[in-house]
Design an enzyme around this catalytic site. Sequence first.
Site, PDB file in Angstrom:
ATOM      1  N   TYR A 186      31.847 -26.863  87.373  1.00 16.27           N
ATOM      2  CA  TYR A 186      31.815 -27.865  86.316  1.00 16.27           C
ATOM      3  C   TYR A 186      32.637 -27.370  85.136  1.00 16.27           C
ATOM      4  O   TYR A 186      32.781 -26.182  84.907  1.00 16.27           O
ATOM      5  CB  TYR A 186      30.396 -28.262  85.917  1.00 16.27           C
ATOM      6  CG  TYR A 186      29.432 -27.184  85.462  1.00 16.27           C
ATOM      7  CD1 TYR A 186      29.567 -26.542  84.233  1.00 16.27           C
ATOM      8  CD2 TYR A 186      28.333 -26.855  86.248  1.00 16.27           C
ATOM      9  CE1 TYR A 186      28.654 -25.596  83.812  1.00 16.27           C
ATOM     10  CE2 TYR A 186      27.412 -25.907  85.840  1.00 16.27           C
ATOM     11  CZ  TYR A 186      27.569 -25.281  84.616  1.00 16.27           C
ATOM     12  OH  TYR A 186      26.667 -24.340  84.196  1.00 16.27           O
ATOM     13  N   CYS A 187      33.235 -28.323  84.417  1.00 13.56           N
ATOM     14  CA  CYS A 187      34.157 -28.039  83.310  1.00 13.56           C
ATOM     15  C   CYS A 187      35.237 -27.025  83.713  1.00 13.56           C
ATOM     16  O   CYS A 187      35.391 -25.978  83.089  1.00 13.56           O
ATOM     17  CB  CYS A 187      33.397 -27.532  82.085  1.00 13.56           C
ATOM     18  SG  CYS A 187      34.345 -27.633  80.544  1.00 13.56           S
ATOM     19  N   PRO A 188      36.011 -27.336  84.788  1.00 13.38           N
ATOM     20  CA  PRO A 188      37.027 -26.386  85.245  1.00 13.38           C
ATOM     21  C   PRO A 188      38.189 -26.268  84.269  1.00 13.38           C
ATOM     22  O   PRO A 188      38.533 -27.214  83.567  1.00 13.38           O
ATOM     23  CB  PRO A 188      37.494 -27.000  86.576  1.00 13.38           C
ATOM     24  CG  PRO A 188      37.264 -28.475  86.395  1.00 13.38           C
ATOM     25  CD  PRO A 188      36.017 -28.587  85.558  1.00 13.38           C
TER      26      PRO A 188
END
Length: 276
Positions: A145-147
Site C-alpha cells: 500500500y502507498c507504493p
Amino acid sequence: MDGLLYQPQWRIIDQSAVGPQFPALQSFGMDDTLCASIGSGQAPATARTWVHHNTIVLGIQDTKLPFLQEGVRFLKEQGYQSIVRNSGGLSVVLDEGVLNISLIFPEAEKGIDIDRGYEAMWRLIQRMFADFPQQIEAKEIVGSYCPGSYDLSIDGKKFAGISQRRIRKGVAVQIYLCVNGSGSQRAELVKEFYRLAKQDASTKFFVPDIVPEVMASLSELLDVDLTIGDCMFRLLTELKKASDTLFSGGLNEVELGLLPGYYQRIAERNEKILAI
C-alpha cells in the site's frame, strides 16, 4: 554524516506516547506549522515523532474513488477512523505499532532537491538499525500500500514509506515505520478498503493491487521484539551524532500562533470530503 541530516541544532518534539486521544489531523497541522516557522528561520530544524491509534490516512487521490464512503464505512466498522492528509501518497495504516517521524528542514538558498530529502531519511533509518545484518533497501515494492520509489524494505518486504510536504521554504520529510505487529494484516485492511471503495468501476488514476504478503513489520523482518521506545532511543542516538546541540522542546510562541490556522484548514477539508 549526510549534509542534510547534519544540523547545528536538532529540536525534538516527541508525541509518540500521547495516547489514543491525540487526533491524527493535528499531526498534519503541526507539520505545516513547523514548515512555516522553520522555513522562515524562526525555529531550528526539528524532528517530530508521533503515534496515532487505529487511523487510516487517505491520500488526495483516494478521495476520488467511486465508492469512497462504502470503504470508509467498512474501516469504521473495523474500529478505524479515516482522515485525508495534505502530503503526497495513497492510503496508509497507523496504529500503536507504527512510529511516524517527521524531519523538518529549512530549505537552503538553492533549495533541497526532492530526492535528497528522501535519501536523508533513508540514510537515517539505515543508521538506526546498522547493528543488524539485514540490508535496508529503498525501491518500489509492487503490491504494497502507498507504493513509491523510496519504499523501505528488507528482503523484498516493505516496512516503511516516505512522503514530503513543502511550505514557505520549509521541508517536512515524513516516514511511517511499521515497528511491530503484522504488516500483512495491515495490508489486508487496506486491500478490503480498496475493494469496497473501487468495486468494478474503472478509474483514470492508479489504484494499487495490494498483495499483503509483501508487507511486514521491522520486528518480523529483524526477528526481534522491537518497541516504539526502542526505535525512539535509536533515533535520538543518531540525531545526537548529527548536531552540535540536541534538545527537547515544544512549539515556540510563533508556532503556537500559527497552529490553529493550519489545523482548521485541514480539518475543514476533511469535513467536506469525508462527511457521511
